[in-house]
Structure formats: structure tokens, C-alpha cells
Design a protein around this motif. Structure first.
Motif, PDB file in Angstrom:
ATOM      1  N   ILE A  15     -13.483 -37.217  -2.186  1.00  0.00           N
ATOM      2  CA  ILE A  15     -13.088 -35.891  -2.660  1.00  0.00           C
ATOM      3  C   ILE A  15     -12.365 -35.130  -1.556  1.00  0.00           C
ATOM      4  O   ILE A  15     -11.358 -34.459  -1.800  1.00  0.00           O
ATOM      5  N   ALA A  16     -12.864 -35.226  -0.323  1.00  0.00           N
ATOM      6  CA  ALA A  16     -12.225 -34.535   0.801  1.00  0.00           C
ATOM      7  C   ALA A  16     -10.815 -35.066   1.045  1.00  0.00           C
ATOM      8  O   ALA A  16      -9.882 -34.283   1.263  1.00  0.00           O
ATOM      9  N   VAL A  17     -10.634 -36.376   0.999  1.00  0.00           N
ATOM     10  CA  VAL A  17      -9.301 -36.962   1.201  1.00  0.00           C
ATOM     11  C   VAL A  17      -8.357 -36.506   0.089  1.00  0.00           C
ATOM     12  O   VAL A  17      -7.211 -36.131   0.355  1.00  0.00           O
ATOM     13  N   ALA A  18      -8.825 -36.520  -1.156  1.00  0.00           N
ATOM     14  CA  ALA A  18      -7.998 -36.063  -2.274  1.00  0.00           C
ATOM     15  C   ALA A  18      -7.625 -34.591  -2.117  1.00  0.00           C
ATOM     16  O   ALA A  18      -6.481 -34.193  -2.360  1.00  0.00           O
ATOM     17  N   ALA A  19      -8.579 -33.775  -1.690  1.00  0.00           N
ATOM     18  CA  ALA A  19      -8.316 -32.344  -1.498  1.00  0.00           C
ATOM     19  C   ALA A  19      -7.307 -32.116  -0.381  1.00  0.00           C
ATOM     20  O   ALA A  19      -6.390 -31.295  -0.524  1.00  0.00           O
ATOM     21  N   ILE A  20      -7.450 -32.833   0.719  1.00  0.00           N
ATOM     22  CA  ILE A  20      -6.516 -32.689   1.848  1.00  0.00           C
ATOM     23  C   ILE A  20      -5.117 -33.110   1.439  1.00  0.00           C
ATOM     24  O   ILE A  20      -4.130 -32.428   1.757  1.00  0.00           O
ATOM     25  N   CYS A  21      -5.001 -34.227   0.743  1.00  0.00           N
ATOM     26  CA  CYS A  21      -3.686 -34.702   0.301  1.00  0.00           C
ATOM     27  C   CYS A  21      -3.038 -33.718  -0.674  1.00  0.00           C
ATOM     28  O   CYS A  21      -1.842 -33.436  -0.572  1.00  0.00           O
ATOM     29  N   THR A  22      -3.817 -33.198  -1.603  1.00  0.00           N
ATOM     30  CA  THR A  22      -3.296 -32.222  -2.561  1.00  0.00           C
ATOM     31  C   THR A  22      -2.844 -30.954  -1.840  1.00  0.00           C
ATOM     32  O   THR A  22      -1.758 -30.431  -2.104  1.00  0.00           O
ATOM     33  N   PHE A  23      -3.658 -30.464  -0.918  1.00  0.00           N
ATOM     34  CA  PHE A  23      -3.304 -29.262  -0.165  1.00  0.00           C
ATOM     35  C   PHE A  23      -2.048 -29.499   0.662  1.00  0.00           C
ATOM     36  O   PHE A  23      -1.157 -28.645   0.720  1.00  0.00           O
ATOM     37  N   ALA A  24      -1.950 -30.670   1.291  1.00  0.00           N
ATOM     38  CA  ALA A  24      -0.776 -30.979   2.128  1.00  0.00           C
ATOM     39  C   ALA A  24       0.505 -31.002   1.305  1.00  0.00           C
ATOM     40  O   ALA A  24       1.539 -30.504   1.751  1.00  0.00           O
ATOM     41  N   THR A  25       0.445 -31.567   0.093  1.00  0.00           N
ATOM     42  CA  THR A  25       1.654 -31.594  -0.728  1.00  0.00           C
ATOM     43  C   THR A  25       2.078 -30.203  -1.177  1.00  0.00           C
ATOM     44  O   THR A  25       3.249 -29.983  -1.467  1.00  0.00           O
ATOM     45  N   ARG A  26       1.141 -29.272  -1.206  1.00  0.00           N
ATOM     46  CA  ARG A  26       1.489 -27.891  -1.571  1.00  0.00           C
ATOM     47  C   ARG A  26       2.008 -27.105  -0.368  1.00  0.00           C
ATOM     48  O   ARG A  26       2.837 -26.219  -0.509  1.00  0.00           O
ATOM     49  N   VAL A  27       1.533 -27.425   0.828  1.00  0.00           N
ATOM     50  CA  VAL A  27       1.884 -26.660   2.019  1.00  0.00           C
ATOM     51  C   VAL A  27       3.193 -27.137   2.664  1.00  0.00           C
ATOM     52  O   VAL A  27       3.964 -26.328   3.175  1.00  0.00           O
ATOM     53  N   ILE A  28       3.449 -28.435   2.642  1.00  0.00           N
ATOM     54  CA  ILE A  28       4.605 -28.997   3.343  1.00  0.00           C
ATOM     55  C   ILE A  28       5.928 -28.348   2.929  1.00  0.00           C
ATOM     56  O   ILE A  28       6.736 -28.008   3.807  1.00  0.00           O
ATOM     57  N   PRO A  29       6.210 -28.132   1.640  1.00  0.00           N
ATOM     58  CA  PRO A  29       7.485 -27.479   1.295  1.00  0.00           C
ATOM     59  C   PRO A  29       7.632 -26.092   1.914  1.00  0.00           C
ATOM     60  O   PRO A  29       8.726 -25.712   2.352  1.00  0.00           O
ATOM     61  N   PHE A  30       6.539 -25.336   1.967  1.00  0.00           N
ATOM     62  CA  PHE A  30       6.624 -24.007   2.573  1.00  0.00           C
ATOM     63  C   PHE A  30       6.826 -24.098   4.077  1.00  0.00           C
ATOM     64  O   PHE A  30       7.515 -23.270   4.673  1.00  0.00           O
ATOM     65  N   ALA A  31       6.241 -25.104   4.694  1.00  0.00           N
ATOM     66  CA  ALA A  31       6.426 -25.293   6.135  1.00  0.00           C
ATOM     67  C   ALA A  31       7.861 -25.706   6.443  1.00  0.00           C
ATOM     68  O   ALA A  31       8.443 -25.278   7.439  1.00  0.00           O
ATOM     69  N   LEU A  32       8.442 -26.549   5.593  1.00  0.00           N
ATOM     70  CA  LEU A  32       9.809 -27.018   5.830  1.00  0.00           C
ATOM     71  C   LEU A  32      10.854 -25.979   5.465  1.00  0.00           C
ATOM     72  O   LEU A  32      11.860 -25.834   6.164  1.00  0.00           O
ATOM     73  N   PHE A  33      10.661 -25.290   4.329  1.00  0.00           N
ATOM     74  CA  PHE A  33      11.708 -24.413   3.819  1.00  0.00           C
ATOM     75  C   PHE A  33      11.299 -22.952   3.740  1.00  0.00           C
ATOM     76  O   PHE A  33      11.976 -22.141   3.120  1.00  0.00           O
ATOM     77  N   GLY A  34      10.183 -22.587   4.354  1.00  0.00           N
ATOM     78  CA  GLY A  34       9.724 -21.208   4.311  1.00  0.00           C
ATOM     79  C   GLY A  34      10.551 -20.308   5.215  1.00  0.00           C
ATOM     80  O   GLY A  34      11.383 -20.738   6.007  1.00  0.00           O
ATOM     81  N   GLY A  35      10.331 -19.048   5.086  1.00  0.00           N
ATOM     82  CA  GLY A  35      11.022 -18.079   5.927  1.00  0.00           C
ATOM     83  C   GLY A  35      12.474 -17.936   5.537  1.00  0.00           C
ATOM     84  O   GLY A  35      12.826 -17.840   4.382  1.00  0.00           O
TER      85      GLY A  35
END
Length: 111
Positions: A12-32
């Protein structure tokens, strides 16, 4: 062999981390103030339609033996999805209406 509680928690923790990462990465790459590349904008425009097309092909690909109880609810579900989308142009509504109608048909009409 059943899984232990710790294995389930780790999964469950691995699934949660992977799901969270896929949501955060676009904002980290293209945010601001970074400009989103044209290719990413193109993919954002074309992929929803392509994914719906693939889902339709997948859904309709397993007509076994041409049985009416298998074919009819799927075709009706696709028709309901198309009609709802043409009516409201809302992807969530059209997919929900098609899925709900298909599930009701296979459980109560085409048993």
C-alpha cells in the motif's frame, strides 16, 4: 500463501508513493513560470480521445460466439456513452452513464 500484514502495508505504501509521485512530478517540471513544451500540450489535447478509442476497442473485442447476451449490453453501453457525450460534452458524465447503463444491463436485463 497469504500475505502478512507488513507485506500488505509495504504494498500500500509503495502504491501510495507512486501515485503521489505521478501527481507531483508535472508540477515540479512545469510549475511556476516555466513554459509547458508544445509537445506536452499536444499530448494533453490528443491523449484523452486516443485513450477513449482504445477503451472502446478493448471493450468490444471479446465478442465470444456472437451471443446476444454478450454483445447487446456492450453496444448499448457504447451508444449511451456516445449520446451522453454528444449531449453534454462532459467526459466524466458520458463515461459514468455508459458504465452504469452497462452494469445495470448485465445484472438485470441480460442475465
Amino acid at each position: 500463501m497469504p500475505l502478512s500484514n507488513s507485506q500488505v502495508i509495504i504494498m500500500i505504501a509503495v502504491a501510495a508513493i507512486c501515485t503521489f509521485a505521478t501527481r507531483v512530478i508535472p508540477f515540479a517540471l512545469f510549475g511556476g513560470k516555466k513554459e509547458v513544451p508544445k509537445f506536452v500540450k499536444y499530448l494533453g489535447n490528443i491523449l484523452p480521445t486516443a485513450i477513449i478509442g482504445v477503451l472502446i476497442i478493448y471493450c468490444l473485442s471479446d465478442f465470444t460466439g456472437g451471443e446476444l447476451n454478450v454483445i447487446a449490453p456492450k453496444l448499448i453501453g457504447v451508444a449511451v456513452t456516445a449520446a451522453a457525450h454528444l449531449w453534454k460534452r462532459n467526459t466524466l458524465l458520458s463515461i459514468s452513464a455508459g458504465t452504469i447503463s452497462y452494469m445495470l444491463l448485465i445484472h438485470f436485463v441480460f442475465v
